[in-house]
Design a protein around this motif. Structure first.
Motif, PDB file in Angstrom:
ATOM      1  N   LYS A 125       0.842  -1.196   0.000  1.00  0.00           N
ATOM      2  CA  LYS A 125       0.000   0.000   0.000  1.00  0.00           C
ATOM      3  C   LYS A 125       0.876   1.245   0.000  1.00  0.00           C
ATOM      4  O   LYS A 125       1.807   1.368   0.783  1.00  0.00           O
ATOM      5  N   GLY A 126       0.595   2.166  -0.899  1.00  0.00           N
ATOM      6  CA  GLY A 126       1.339   3.417  -0.957  1.00  0.00           C
ATOM      7  C   GLY A 126       2.608   3.357  -1.786  1.00  0.00           C
ATOM      8  O   GLY A 126       3.290   4.367  -1.937  1.00  0.00           O
ATOM      9  N   MET A 127       2.943   2.200  -2.363  1.00  0.00           N
ATOM     10  CA  MET A 127       4.181   2.100  -3.133  1.00  0.00           C
ATOM     11  C   MET A 127       4.021   2.757  -4.511  1.00  0.00           C
ATOM     12  O   MET A 127       4.895   3.489  -4.969  1.00  0.00           O
ATOM     13  N   ALA A 128       2.924   2.520  -5.203  1.00  0.00           N
ATOM     14  CA  ALA A 128       2.583   3.171  -6.481  1.00  0.00           C
ATOM     15  C   ALA A 128       3.668   3.015  -7.538  1.00  0.00           C
ATOM     16  O   ALA A 128       4.020   3.962  -8.246  1.00  0.00           O
ATOM     17  N   VAL A 129       4.254   1.817  -7.629  1.00  0.00           N
ATOM     18  CA  VAL A 129       5.216   1.494  -8.689  1.00  0.00           C
ATOM     19  C   VAL A 129       4.923   0.080  -9.172  1.00  0.00           C
ATOM     20  O   VAL A 129       4.361  -0.742  -8.450  1.00  0.00           O
ATOM     21  N   CYS A 130       5.327  -0.196 -10.429  1.00  0.00           N
ATOM     22  CA  CYS A 130       5.102  -1.534 -10.974  1.00  0.00           C
ATOM     23  C   CYS A 130       6.267  -2.453 -10.610  1.00  0.00           C
ATOM     24  O   CYS A 130       7.324  -2.006 -10.165  1.00  0.00           O
ATOM     25  N   SER A 131       6.072  -3.748 -10.866  1.00  0.00           N
ATOM     26  CA  SER A 131       7.105  -4.730 -10.532  1.00  0.00           C
ATOM     27  C   SER A 131       8.404  -4.473 -11.279  1.00  0.00           C
ATOM     28  O   SER A 131       9.500  -4.671 -10.737  1.00  0.00           O
ATOM     29  N   ALA A 132       8.309  -4.016 -12.550  1.00  0.00           N
ATOM     30  CA  ALA A 132       9.511  -3.761 -13.334  1.00  0.00           C
ATOM     31  C   ALA A 132      10.343  -2.641 -12.708  1.00  0.00           C
ATOM     32  O   ALA A 132      11.585  -2.721 -12.637  1.00  0.00           O
ATOM     33  N   THR A 133       9.674  -1.608 -12.214  1.00  0.00           N
ATOM     34  CA  THR A 133      10.380  -0.502 -11.557  1.00  0.00           C
ATOM     35  C   THR A 133      11.072  -0.986 -10.289  1.00  0.00           C
ATOM     36  O   THR A 133      12.217  -0.612  -9.995  1.00  0.00           O
ATOM     37  N   VAL A 134      10.394  -1.843  -9.532  1.00  0.00           N
ATOM     38  CA  VAL A 134      10.983  -2.390  -8.307  1.00  0.00           C
ATOM     39  C   VAL A 134      12.190  -3.255  -8.646  1.00  0.00           C
ATOM     40  O   VAL A 134      13.231  -3.178  -7.988  1.00  0.00           O
ATOM     41  N   ARG A 135      12.071  -4.077  -9.707  1.00  0.00           N
ATOM     42  CA  ARG A 135      13.196  -4.940 -10.098  1.00  0.00           C
ATOM     43  C   ARG A 135      14.417  -4.106 -10.477  1.00  0.00           C
ATOM     44  O   ARG A 135      15.552  -4.438 -10.121  1.00  0.00           O
ATOM     45  N   ASN A 136      14.184  -3.030 -11.224  1.00  0.00           N
ATOM     46  CA  ASN A 136      15.296  -2.158 -11.608  1.00  0.00           C
ATOM     47  C   ASN A 136      15.955  -1.519 -10.379  1.00  0.00           C
ATOM     48  O   ASN A 136      17.184  -1.422 -10.299  1.00  0.00           O
ATOM     49  N   ALA A 137      15.128  -1.102  -9.432  1.00  0.00           N
ATOM     50  CA  ALA A 137      15.673  -0.510  -8.210  1.00  0.00           C
ATOM     51  C   ALA A 137      16.463  -1.547  -7.415  1.00  0.00           C
ATOM     52  O   ALA A 137      17.546  -1.256  -6.901  1.00  0.00           O
TER      53      ALA A 137
END
Length: 321
Positions: A42-54
């Motif tokens: 909740k509150g992250m507001a990013v997709c899985s691809a963005t998280v993987r890149n980070a």
């Protein structure tokens, strides 16, 4: 890689994702954290691809690593160090903590059971505690029992050898004299006064007075500690050696954290457990009458609920203010 960690500044999104990984890993289970789980927060507001890149960037600078292909990420030692340095005002938490001894013992048992961790606590230094009254009891055929009682009703009970004349009248006289010597004094000051006021002691006690002073000094000066929940460590970690947790461990922590007030953390590479790199130590010094006493240490797996444990000490700080 360590140089990258020391010199870098994460952007706000990477910091948020890194914090989420730490929170989800340090939940008592210690499982690798997948990007899909982070993206659903909740509150992250990013997709899985963005998280993987980070996560890939965080892995590149040494804060995270992947134990297996597609298994998610877990924090490195450097990741833990960065987390504590950047996300917690550790030195300001439980600063100049002054608990009662009963609070120390109660807190150790409470935290151990609540979070399934081991607590090692150095008990207050006997020599600095103030004596309210002294009692001398007839213990057995060879010993008198000295009770040095503080205002809270807690006592140090120490046996001393009986003198040649150990009648009740001599014992009462000696108890009266000890109350004069120790009343409202610290234990250490009382020992000094026993020597300085020796000529005022009951005459029948003169021959034994040096011996008694030595016995009291030796027994009051001994180190003491309590260890609670050590069994939790052996259930949760893969460690073949027996962990030496007690007074010697507290002495080691004191050397590592000399003059550090507030809450401190020792990561695995700074601990004496050479065959076990899964542990972390959370440590807080405590004081009595403005004098340093010892440390309250929590020894736990890195997967423990570390943020919640730190919060417990924040509550202590609030209750003390």
């Amino acid at each position: 890689m360590q140089q990258d960690v020391d010199n870098m500044k994460l952007n706000p999104r990477d910091q948020q994702i890194f914090s989420a990984v730490m929170n989800m890993y340090c939940n008592g289970e210690g499982l690798p954290v997948p990007s899909t789980k982070i993206a659903k927060l909740k509150g992250m507001a990013v997709c899985s691809a963005t998280v993987r890149n980070a996560m890939a960037r965080l892995e590149k600078v040494g804060l995270l690593y992947s134990p297996h292909t597609s298994a998610g990420r877990v924090p490195t030692n450097e990741g833990f160090d960065y987390w504590f340095d950047e996300f917690f005002p550790l030195a300001d938490i439980a600063n100049y903590w002054q608990p009662e001894q009963s609070q120390l013992v109660e807190l150790a048992h409470g935290l151990s059971q609540k979070y399934q961790v081991c607590c090692c606590v150095g008990l207050p230094q006997a020599s600095s505690q103030q004596v309210f009254r002294v009692e001398v009891l007839d213990f057995d055929s060879t010993d008198w029992l000295i009770l040095l009682i503080d205002r809270a009703g807690q006592s140090h009970n120490i046996c001393i050898d009986k003198p040649h004349d150990s009648s009740d009248s001599v014992r009462y006289q000696f108890a009266t004299w000890l109350n004069t010597v120790f009343s409202q004094q610290t234990l250490m000051e009382g020992l000094y006064r026993m020597q300085a006021m020796a000529n005022t002691a009951p005459r029948n006690c003169h021959d034994s007075l040096n011996q008694w002073t030595r016995q009291l000094s030796q027994k009051l000066g001994s180190d003491n500690s309590i260890v609670v929940g050590e069994n939790y460590l052996y259930k949760q970690i893969d460690c073949e050696q027996s962990l030496n947790i007690g007074v010697s461990f507290l002495n080691y922590v004191e050397d590592k954290l000399a003059f550090k007030n507030g809450l401190s953390v020792l990561n695995s590479e700074k601990l004496p457990f050479t065959e076990c790199d899964e542990l972390i130590v959370i440590s807080v010094p405590y004081f009595q009458n403005q004098e340093y006493q010892s440390r309250f240490c929590i020894i736990c797996p890195k997967s423990a609920q570390i943020e919640e444990i730190i919060q417990e000490f924040k509550l202590i700080e609030t209750s003390n203010s």
